[in-house]
Design an enzyme around this catalytic site. Structure first.
Site, PDB file in Angstrom:
ATOM      1  N   MET A 133      44.443 -30.928  -6.582  1.00  0.00           N
ATOM      2  CA  MET A 133      44.893 -31.546  -5.639  1.00  0.00           C
ATOM      3  C   MET A 133      45.091 -33.069  -5.844  1.00  0.00           C
ATOM      4  SD  MET A 133      45.718 -29.526  -3.078  1.00  0.00           S
ATOM      5  CE  MET A 133      45.210 -27.784  -2.650  1.00  0.00           C
ATOM      6  N   HIS A 166      38.601 -29.175   0.357  1.00  0.00           N
ATOM      7  CA  HIS A 166      38.258 -29.803  -1.036  1.00  0.00           C
ATOM      8  C   HIS A 166      38.016 -30.925  -0.900  1.00  0.00           C
ATOM      9  CE1 HIS A 166      42.586 -30.309  -0.344  1.00  0.00           C
ATOM     10  NE2 HIS A 166      42.284 -31.380  -1.260  1.00  0.00           N
ATOM     11  N   SER A 201      33.290 -35.199   7.866  1.00  0.00           N
ATOM     12  CA  SER A 201      32.116 -35.544   7.693  1.00  0.00           C
ATOM     13  C   SER A 201      31.535 -36.522   8.485  1.00  0.00           C
ATOM     14  CB  SER A 201      31.594 -36.242   6.272  1.00  0.00           C
ATOM     15  OG  SER A 201      30.633 -36.626   6.068  1.00  0.00           O
ATOM     16  N   TYR A 252      34.055 -42.248  -0.934  1.00  0.00           N
ATOM     17  CA  TYR A 252      34.178 -41.015  -0.151  1.00  0.00           C
ATOM     18  C   TYR A 252      34.281 -41.278   1.378  1.00  0.00           C
ATOM     19  CZ  TYR A 252      32.252 -36.682   1.957  1.00  0.00           C
ATOM     20  OH  TYR A 252      31.844 -35.587   2.840  1.00  0.00           O
ATOM     21  N   SER A 253      33.301 -42.058   1.907  1.00  0.00           N
ATOM     22  CA  SER A 253      33.420 -42.355   3.345  1.00  0.00           C
ATOM     23  C   SER A 253      34.811 -42.554   3.845  1.00  0.00           C
ATOM     24  CB  SER A 253      32.259 -43.312   3.549  1.00  0.00           C
ATOM     25  OG  SER A 253      31.931 -43.523   4.981  1.00  0.00           O
ATOM     26  N   ALA A 254      35.451 -43.655   2.923  1.00  0.00           N
ATOM     27  CA  ALA A 254      36.669 -44.257   3.278  1.00  0.00           C
ATOM     28  C   ALA A 254      37.653 -43.156   3.577  1.00  0.00           C
ATOM     29  CB  ALA A 254      37.141 -45.103   2.396  1.00  0.00           C
ATOM     30  N   LYS A 258      37.040 -40.087   4.240  1.00  0.00           N
ATOM     31  CA  LYS A 258      36.841 -39.343   5.637  1.00  0.00           C
ATOM     32  C   LYS A 258      37.326 -39.883   6.981  1.00  0.00           C
ATOM     33  CE  LYS A 258      35.278 -35.632   3.629  1.00  0.00           C
ATOM     34  NZ  LYS A 258      36.173 -34.453   3.417  1.00  0.00           N
ATOM     35  N   ILE A 265      24.882 -30.386   4.473  1.00  0.00           N
ATOM     36  CA  ILE A 265      24.877 -28.884   4.227  1.00  0.00           C
ATOM     37  C   ILE A 265      24.286 -28.552   2.773  1.00  0.00           C
ATOM     38  CG2 ILE A 265      26.325 -26.864   4.305  1.00  0.00           C
ATOM     39  CD1 ILE A 265      26.286 -28.627   7.001  1.00  0.00           C
ATOM     40  N   THR A 283      25.035 -27.054   0.281  1.00  0.00           N
ATOM     41  CA  THR A 283      25.601 -26.582  -0.990  1.00  0.00           C
ATOM     42  C   THR A 283      25.244 -27.439  -2.183  1.00  0.00           C
ATOM     43  OG1 THR A 283      27.171 -28.440  -0.769  1.00  0.00           O
ATOM     44  CG2 THR A 283      27.872 -26.480   0.566  1.00  0.00           C
TER      45      THR A 283
HETATM   46  P1  NDP Z   1      31.863 -28.185  -3.091  1.00  0.00           P
HETATM   47  O1  NDP Z   1      31.611 -29.459  -4.097  1.00  0.00           O
HETATM   48  O2  NDP Z   1      30.651 -27.203  -2.893  1.00  0.00           O
HETATM   49  O3  NDP Z   1      33.305 -27.771  -3.203  1.00  0.00           O
HETATM   50  C1  NDP Z   1      34.289 -28.713  -3.540  1.00  0.00           C
HETATM   51  C2  NDP Z   1      35.373 -27.532  -3.847  1.00  0.00           C
HETATM   52  O4  NDP Z   1      36.574 -28.598  -4.069  1.00  0.00           O
HETATM   53  C3  NDP Z   1      35.362 -26.814  -4.679  1.00  0.00           C
HETATM   54  O5  NDP Z   1      35.850 -25.474  -4.848  1.00  0.00           O
HETATM   55  C4  NDP Z   1      35.987 -27.488  -6.077  1.00  0.00           C
HETATM   56  O6  NDP Z   1      36.258 -26.610  -6.952  1.00  0.00           O
HETATM   57  C5  NDP Z   1      37.057 -28.087  -5.147  1.00  0.00           C
HETATM   58  N1  NDP Z   1      37.712 -29.295  -5.898  1.00  0.00           N
HETATM   59  C6  NDP Z   1      37.184 -30.249  -6.701  1.00  0.00           C
HETATM   60  N2  NDP Z   1      37.837 -31.206  -6.946  1.00  0.00           N
HETATM   61  C7  NDP Z   1      39.244 -30.736  -6.930  1.00  0.00           C
HETATM   62  C8  NDP Z   1      40.368 -31.003  -7.239  1.00  0.00           C
HETATM   63  N3  NDP Z   1      40.775 -32.220  -7.867  1.00  0.00           N
HETATM   64  N4  NDP Z   1      41.445 -30.318  -6.780  1.00  0.00           N
HETATM   65  C9  NDP Z   1      41.376 -29.265  -5.934  1.00  0.00           C
HETATM   66  N5  NDP Z   1      39.872 -28.984  -5.824  1.00  0.00           N
HETATM   67  C10 NDP Z   1      39.006 -29.304  -6.073  1.00  0.00           C
HETATM   68  O7  NDP Z   1      31.691 -29.078  -1.609  1.00  0.00           O
HETATM   69  P2  NDP Z   1      30.961 -28.890  -0.376  1.00  0.00           P
HETATM   70  O8  NDP Z   1      31.321 -27.168  -0.140  1.00  0.00           O
HETATM   71  O9  NDP Z   1      29.677 -29.274  -0.158  1.00  0.00           O
HETATM   72  O10 NDP Z   1      32.106 -29.760   0.809  1.00  0.00           O
HETATM   73  C11 NDP Z   1      33.050 -28.768   1.378  1.00  0.00           C
HETATM   74  C12 NDP Z   1      33.530 -29.934   2.427  1.00  0.00           C
HETATM   75  O11 NDP Z   1      32.585 -30.039   3.291  1.00  0.00           O
HETATM   76  C13 NDP Z   1      34.027 -31.234   1.952  1.00  0.00           C
HETATM   77  O12 NDP Z   1      35.344 -31.483   2.718  1.00  0.00           O
HETATM   78  C14 NDP Z   1      32.990 -32.172   2.358  1.00  0.00           C
HETATM   79  O13 NDP Z   1      33.581 -33.356   2.225  1.00  0.00           O
HETATM   80  C15 NDP Z   1      32.549 -31.579   3.824  1.00  0.00           C
HETATM   81  N6  NDP Z   1      31.298 -32.046   3.769  1.00  0.00           N
HETATM   82  C16 NDP Z   1      30.038 -31.535   3.245  1.00  0.00           C
HETATM   83  C17 NDP Z   1      28.948 -31.802   3.409  1.00  0.00           C
HETATM   84  C18 NDP Z   1      27.665 -31.376   2.342  1.00  0.00           C
HETATM   85  O14 NDP Z   1      26.504 -31.873   2.827  1.00  0.00           O
HETATM   86  N7  NDP Z   1      27.903 -30.315   1.718  1.00  0.00           N
HETATM   87  C19 NDP Z   1      28.396 -32.935   4.304  1.00  0.00           C
HETATM   88  C20 NDP Z   1      29.691 -33.379   4.939  1.00  0.00           C
HETATM   89  C21 NDP Z   1      30.775 -32.945   4.799  1.00  0.00           C
HETATM   90  P3  NDP Z   1      36.979 -26.933  -8.406  1.00  0.00           P
HETATM   91  O15 NDP Z   1      35.885 -27.908  -9.213  1.00  0.00           O
HETATM   92  O16 NDP Z   1      36.685 -25.504  -9.120  1.00  0.00           O
HETATM   93  O17 NDP Z   1      38.107 -27.387  -8.321  1.00  0.00           O
END
Ligand code: NDP
Length: 263
Positions: free
Chosen positions: A63, A90, A140, A153-155, A157, A188, A190
């Site tokens: 992306m 993502h 977030s 990251y915060s910026a 969001k 969360i 993850t």
């Molecule tokens: P993960 O790191 O588990 O997942 C991130 C996803 O994005 C993966 O599928 C990754 O796959 C993909 N990704 C990473 N880089 C790229 C790229 N350059 N292009 C396309 N895809 C990409 O994140 P979470 O599940 O923890 O978070 C998901 C959402 O929730 C995010 O928007 C995050 O900001 C939000 N969030 C999460 C929190 C948390 O505590 N977990 C807290 C607050 C918000 P791949 O590496 O294969 O590309």
């Protein structure tokens, strides 16, 4: 309500996006998932089909490239001739330490976490207008309140919330029947988040499976925003304006910088 609906989920190879895909599969949706890692996407697609998805396909790429963001939407158009829900979830890899003055990283993260969201929404809008569909944006608490150790990251969001909250206003003014749901998440559990904050953050984490379901519900119910978990997201957001210095202090206190992981 989601049986037979055509849904794109980004960042669906792991974490919350993966869990969103599984819930939608169980509900009988058509799925197009995306991320960079093909092998992981193949596994998620296979599991979605086992769970009962009406169909499940993937397209892999980064992306960071807006042509790829457009290609994902194009693929949905070719597969289904329309789209009901776009779930933008993502994020690019970012560090967890003091701002290191790396402007290139800020630029790259803005492309991945913000500009690609805008690009996909613009490309998908004609199809979403036809279906009276939904845009669901995963954000977030760090997009409501300034967070230390995640400055770029915060910026991104904050940018996402500013854009989509403003766009929602215009949709209402123009009678565009496309809902925009912004999801304000706390910590969360993850794998990636737990690895990054391990030993540094004292806030409890919430389960990714339940979080994923709340995101889908928010989208299909056309809610303006969802807060998950409420206690750790809505309350701080309210306090942010009433007692900003207190809130800043509480946030700083929830980080134990002695254990900062510089990876
Ligand atoms: P993960 O790191 O588990 O997942 C991130 C996803 O994005 C993966 O599928 C990754 O796959 C993909 N990704 C990473 N880089 C790229 C790229 N350059 N292009 C396309 N895809 C990409 O994140 P979470 O599940 O923890 O978070 C998901 C959402 O929730 C995010 O928007 C995050 O900001 C939000 N969030 C999460 C929190 C948390 O505590 N977990 C807290 C607050 C918000 P791949 O590496 O294969 O590309």
């Amino acid at each position: 309500m989601l049986k037979g609906k055509r849904v794109i989920v980004t960042g669906a190879s792991t974490g919350i996006g993966e869990q969103i895909a599984y819930h939608l599969a169980q509900m009988g949706s058509h799925l197009l998932i995306t991320a960079r890692t093909e092998a992981q996407l193949q596994q998620v697609v296979a599991h979605c089909l086992e769970l009962g998805a009406a169909s499940a396909r993937y397209i892999n790429g980064s992306m960071e490239d807006m042509k790829f963001a457009q290609a994902v939407v194009k693929k949905a158009e070719e597969l289904w001739g329309g789209l009901d829900m776009l779930i933008l979830n993502h994020i690019g890899n970012s560090y967890f330490h003091y701002f290191n003055r790396d402007i290139e990283h800020v630029q790259k993260l803005l492309n991945i976490n913000f500009l690609s969201y805008v690009t996909m929404s613009v490309s998908a809008l004609p199809m979403l207008k036809n279906s009276g569909g939904n845009i669901v944006v995963v954000s977030s608490l760090a997009g409501k309140i300034g967070f230390p150790l995640t400055v770029p990251y915060s910026a991104t969001k904050f940018a996402v919330q500013g854009f989509f909250n403003s766009l929602r206003q215009e949709f209402v003014m123009q009678n565009i029947n496309v809902s925009i749901t912004v999801c304000i998440l706390g910590l969360i559990n993850t794998e990636s988040a737990m690895k990054v904050v391990s030993g540094t953050v004292t806030i409890p984490s919430a389960p990714k499976e339940e979080c994923a379901l709340e995101i889908i519900k928010g989208g299909i119910l056309r809610q303006r925003e969802i807060y998950y978990k409420y206690m750790f997201t809505k309350i701080p957001t309210l306090l942010r304006d009433w007692a900003p210095e207190l809130m800043d202090y509480v946030i700083r206190k929830s980080f134990n910088v002695d254990n900062l992981n510089e990876d």
